[in-house]
Design an enzyme around this catalytic site. Structure first.
Site, short mmCIF file in Angstrom:
data_model
loop_
_atom_site.label_atom_id
_atom_site.label_comp_id
_atom_site.label_asym_id
_atom_site.label_seq_id
_atom_site.Cartn_x
_atom_site.Cartn_y
_atom_site.Cartn_z
N ASN A 1 0.89 -1.17 0.00
CA ASN A 1 0.00 0.00 0.00
C ASN A 1 0.92 1.21 0.00
OD1 ASN A 1 -1.93 1.97 0.38
ND2 ASN A 1 -2.05 1.64 2.60
N TRP A 2 1.04 1.82 -1.16
CA TRP A 2 2.03 2.89 -1.30
C TRP A 2 1.58 4.21 -0.66
CZ3 TRP A 2 4.56 2.77 -6.88
CH2 TRP A 2 5.19 1.54 -7.07
N LYS A 3 0.31 4.30 -0.34
CA LYS A 3 -0.25 5.54 0.23
C LYS A 3 0.01 6.71 -0.72
CE LYS A 3 0.69 3.56 4.72
NZ LYS A 3 0.42 3.72 6.14
N HIS B 1 -9.29 1.69 4.55
CA HIS B 1 -8.01 1.82 5.27
C HIS B 1 -8.21 2.79 6.44
CE1 HIS B 1 -3.86 2.85 6.16
NE2 HIS B 1 -3.53 1.71 5.59
N GLU C 1 -6.51 5.11 7.52
CA GLU C 1 -6.23 6.53 7.23
C GLU C 1 -7.43 7.17 6.53
OE1 GLU C 1 -2.55 5.82 5.21
OE2 GLU C 1 -1.63 5.25 7.11
N GLU D 1 -5.72 -4.76 10.32
CA GLU D 1 -4.69 -3.76 10.56
C GLU D 1 -4.98 -3.02 11.87
OE1 GLU D 1 -2.55 -2.72 6.69
OE2 GLU D 1 -4.11 -1.24 6.99
N GLY E 1 2.28 2.26 10.57
CA GLY E 1 3.25 3.34 10.40
C GLY E 1 3.93 3.76 11.69
N SER F 1 3.19 -2.29 10.24
CA SER F 1 4.64 -2.37 10.43
C SER F 1 5.20 -3.76 10.13
CB SER F 1 5.04 -1.89 11.84
OG SER F 1 4.60 -0.55 12.04
N GLY G 1 2.80 -1.19 4.22
CA GLY G 1 2.95 0.23 3.90
C GLY G 1 4.41 0.56 3.64
N GLY G 2 5.07 1.08 4.67
CA GLY G 2 6.45 1.57 4.54
C GLY G 2 7.40 0.63 3.81
C1 PEP Z 1 -0.68 0.20 5.77
O1 PEP Z 1 -0.57 1.31 5.29
O2 PEP Z 1 -1.65 -0.49 5.49
C2 PEP Z 1 0.38 -0.27 6.67
C3 PEP Z 1 0.25 -1.45 7.23
O3 PEP Z 1 1.45 0.55 6.86
P1 PEP Z 1 2.85 0.17 7.58
O4 PEP Z 1 3.28 -1.15 7.02
O5 PEP Z 1 3.77 1.28 7.21
O6 PEP Z 1 2.57 0.10 9.04
#
Ligand code: PEP
Length: 255
Positions: free
Chosen positions: A13-15, A98, A100, A170, A176, A216, A237-238
Site C-alpha cells: 500500500n504505497w499511500k 483503510h 487513514e 490492521e 506506520g 509495520s 505500507g512503509g
Molecule cells: C498500511 O498502510 O496499510 C500499513 C500497514 O502501513 P505500515 O506497514 O507502514 O505500518
C-alpha cells in the site's frame, strides 16, 4: 498461512508516495525480485500512478490495485474515481476502508460497505481493512470492534462475492508506528475474523478467505507473522516502498 485452503497475498500500500516516473522505477526494481513468488503479489498505488504501474508490470506476476474507489458509476462527486474507471485501465484490486481513510477522510462502515459492493459488482477485488484503535484494545473491546466492522463492511455481500474479498486486519496502533502486533495477537484476531465469517456465511466460505495482517510488517518480522495459520499474507505500507524489503516479505510468504 494455510496454502491448501486459501491464497497467500502480499500487497503493498504505497499511500501518497511516488510519482508515475518513480512508480515505474520502483516496479522495475520489484518485478525481477518477485518473479518466482509462490503467492499473489500486488502493488496498490496512487490513482495517477495506475497507468504507469500497469504498463510497468505487464507480462509479470505483479498485479495492480488502487487505494480507494467511489460507489457511484459516475456523477457529481468531485475528486472521486469510479470502479468503471479503474476496471477500464486494468486495475484488479482496490484497498477499501483503510484506517487513514476512516481517520482523516470520514469513511464509515456504511461508505466502506457501499464501496465494497460497488467494487465487487464491477469485478474488482476489494481488500477490506478492519482494525481497532489502541484505546479500543486497552478497553478490551477489540473483538466487538472487529465483529461490527466485518458485519457492516460486508453487509449484503453474497457468499459468491466473498470469494473475491480479501480482509486486511490492521490494528490502527501498529500502522506506520513501527509497533507490530505480536504474531500471537495477529493470529488471535485473524482467527476471530475467520470465525465471524463462518457465522455470517459458513465454515467453508470462511476458510477460503485470505486474511492479511498489516501494521509495520517488514523483512525482519514477516516470517514469524506469516507462520501463523490464519495470517494469510500482509498489507505492507512503509516496507513496500523499498524493493528489497518488499521482495523479502514476498519470499517469506512463498515458503
Ligand atoms: C498500511 O498502510 O496499510 C500499513 C500497514 O502501513 P505500515 O506497514 O507502514 O505500518
Amino acid at each position: 498461512m494455510d496454502k491448501a485452503k486459501r491464497k497467500a497475498i502480499i500487497a503493498g500500500n504505497w499511500k501518497m508516495n511516488k510519482t508515475p516516473k518513480e512508480a515505474t522505477a520502483l516496479l522495475n526494481a520489484i518485478t525481477p525480485l518477485v518473479k518466482d513468488a509462490d503467492c499473489e503479489v500486488i502493488a496498490c498505488v496512487p490513482y495517477v500512478d495506475l497507468a504507469a504501474a500497469i504498463e510497468a508490470t505487464a507480462g509479470t506476476n505483479v498485479k495492480i490495485g488502487a487505494e480507494n474507489c467511489h460507489w457511484a458509476e459516475s456523477g457529481a462527486f468531485t475528486g472521486e474515481i469510479s470502479t468503471g474507471m479503474l476496471k477500464e485501465i486494468g486495475v484488479e484490486y482496490v484497498v477499501l476502508g483503510h484506517s487513514e481513510r476512516r481517520q482523516y477522510f470520514g469513511e464509515t462502515d456504511e461508505t466502506v460497505n457501499k464501496r465494497t459492493k460497488a467494487a465487487l459488482a464491477a469485478g474488482l477485488k476489494p481488500i477490506v481493512c478492519v482494525g481497532e484503535l489502541l484505546w479500543e484494545r486497552e478497553c478490551d473491546i477489540t473483538e466487538e470492534v472487529i465483529a461490527r466492522q466485518i458485519k457492516l463492511d460486508l453487509w449484503d455481500v453474497t457468499e459468491e462475492e466473498l470469494k473475491n474479498v480479501v480482509i486486511a486486519y490492521e490494528p490502527v496502533w501498529a500502522i506506520g508506528t513501527g509497533k507490530t502486533a505480536t504474531s500471537d495477537q495477529a493470529e488471535e484476531v485473524c482467527a476471530f475474523i475467520r470465525a465471524q465469517l463462518a457465522k455470517l456465511y459458513n465454515q467453508d466460505a470462511a476458510d477460503a478467505v485470505t486474511i492479511q495482517y498489516g501494521g509495520s510488517m517488514n523483512d525482519g518480522n514477516a516470517d514469524e507473522l506469516l507462520s501463523k495459520t490464519n495470517v494469510d499474507g500482509g498489507l505492507i505500507g512503509g516496507a513496500s516502498l523499498v524493493a528489497e524489503k518488499f521482495a523479502a516479505i514476498v519470499k517469506a510468504a512463498s515458503k
